[in-house]
Design an enzyme around this catalytic site. Sequence first.
Site, PDB file in Angstrom:
ATOM      1  N   HIS A  47       0.820  -1.212   0.000  1.00  0.00           N
ATOM      2  CA  HIS A  47       0.000   0.000   0.000  1.00  0.00           C
ATOM      3  C   HIS A  47       0.856   1.265   0.000  1.00  0.00           C
ATOM      4  CE1 HIS A  47      -2.808   2.797   2.395  1.00  0.00           C
ATOM      5  NE2 HIS A  47      -3.383   2.608   1.223  1.00  0.00           N
ATOM      6  N   HIS A  89      -0.818  11.029  -1.832  1.00  0.00           N
ATOM      7  CA  HIS A  89      -2.081  10.614  -1.215  1.00  0.00           C
ATOM      8  C   HIS A  89      -2.933  11.776  -0.747  1.00  0.00           C
ATOM      9  CE1 HIS A  89      -4.767   9.453   2.081  1.00  0.00           C
ATOM     10  NE2 HIS A  89      -4.982   8.391   1.327  1.00  0.00           N
TER      11      HIS A  89
HETATM   12  O1  G3P Z   1      -6.042   0.833  -1.910  1.00  0.00           O
HETATM   13  C1  G3P Z   1      -6.846   1.100  -0.834  1.00  0.00           C
HETATM   14  C2  G3P Z   1      -6.538   2.355  -0.105  1.00  0.00           C
HETATM   15  O2  G3P Z   1      -5.402   2.977  -0.635  1.00  0.00           O
HETATM   16  C3  G3P Z   1      -7.627   3.318  -0.074  1.00  0.00           C
HETATM   17  O3  G3P Z   1      -7.445   4.290   0.886  1.00  0.00           O
HETATM   18  O4  G3P Z   1      -6.900   6.534   1.664  1.00  0.00           O
HETATM   19  O5  G3P Z   1      -5.132   4.792   1.632  1.00  0.00           O
HETATM   20  O6  G3P Z   1      -5.960   5.777  -0.482  1.00  0.00           O
HETATM   21  P1  G3P Z   1      -6.296   5.375   0.921  1.00  0.00           P
HETATM   22 CA    CA Z   2      -4.717   4.671  -2.109  1.00  0.00          CA
END
Ligand code: G3P
Ligand code: CA
Length: 298
Positions: A47, A89
Amino acid sequence: MYARAAAATAVALMGAGALVLPSTTATAQSPSATSASDHDRPLVVAHRGASAYAPENTIAAIDKARDMGFRWVENDVQRTKDGELVIMHDETLKRTTDVEEVFPDRAPWKVADFTAAEIAQLDAGSWFSPKYKGQRVPTLSQYMRRVSHNHQKLVFEFKKPELYPGIEEEGLRVLRNEGWLDKHHVKSKLVIQSFSADSVKKVHALRPDVKTGFLGTPAVADLPEYAEFADQINATHTSISAGYVEAIHDQKGPHGKPLEIFTWTVNDAPSALRVAGFGVDGIITNTPDVVREALDES
Ligand code: G3P
Ligand code: CA
């Protein structure tokens, strides 16, 4: 042993779509190699890269995932003031760069208020650790070249696309220019996801061959509607149950295969085992090593 969806047997070729992005391989076809049914355990997706160990959404984070042996990485894509797509992000640059020091008079430091050249000056690594001083905010092109170089695969997220009209066309254009919309990549290396259903629908309309994911936990009754344009329903792990995962797998997505679920953000062994037991297709995690070890030992 993990509960797994049965392998899909039908490969449904899509009808003619509005393929606004010319490509020699734009014929709609069902992506297959990312399919859960090809695996006996969930895929592990790093992630924002291996973000527990390197600054998120940087080249160092995807290199770290590579070095740890992970092929799948996830990112977040936004747009600068002058139209460059970058990997970030948050809506602002504050948390993950030194923008407040470099541009003290530019609050609230939104990505959309800075040019690509300005963002390129920022240090995107020191906030995480002095070891990563000098890491930059990658442009999407730079990022894609590194993912290619590393032989990695990508869950690509359009972050807050409602702030950036037209970003879907632009993102697809960059992907195409970097060689990521050819048959090989579309088949096995790419998923495009968003929290915005409209954005996912748009990507599906522009490139029906590309695998897509909707981020959220729609009601079971609404899943057939999502299955018209999304191959995956990517829900937070705290929101799901075995029954919900089964309901997802009971639907067929736009490519005629069972809908999938990549759940997030799972950073501990008990949670990894819990969702693996539900039969999820992918686990998105900041700590891919923790998830891998949990799955290995189960
Ligand atoms: O891929 C799932 C996740 O990234 C969604 O939430 O806020 O971390 O982009 P976020
Ligand atoms: Ca994400």
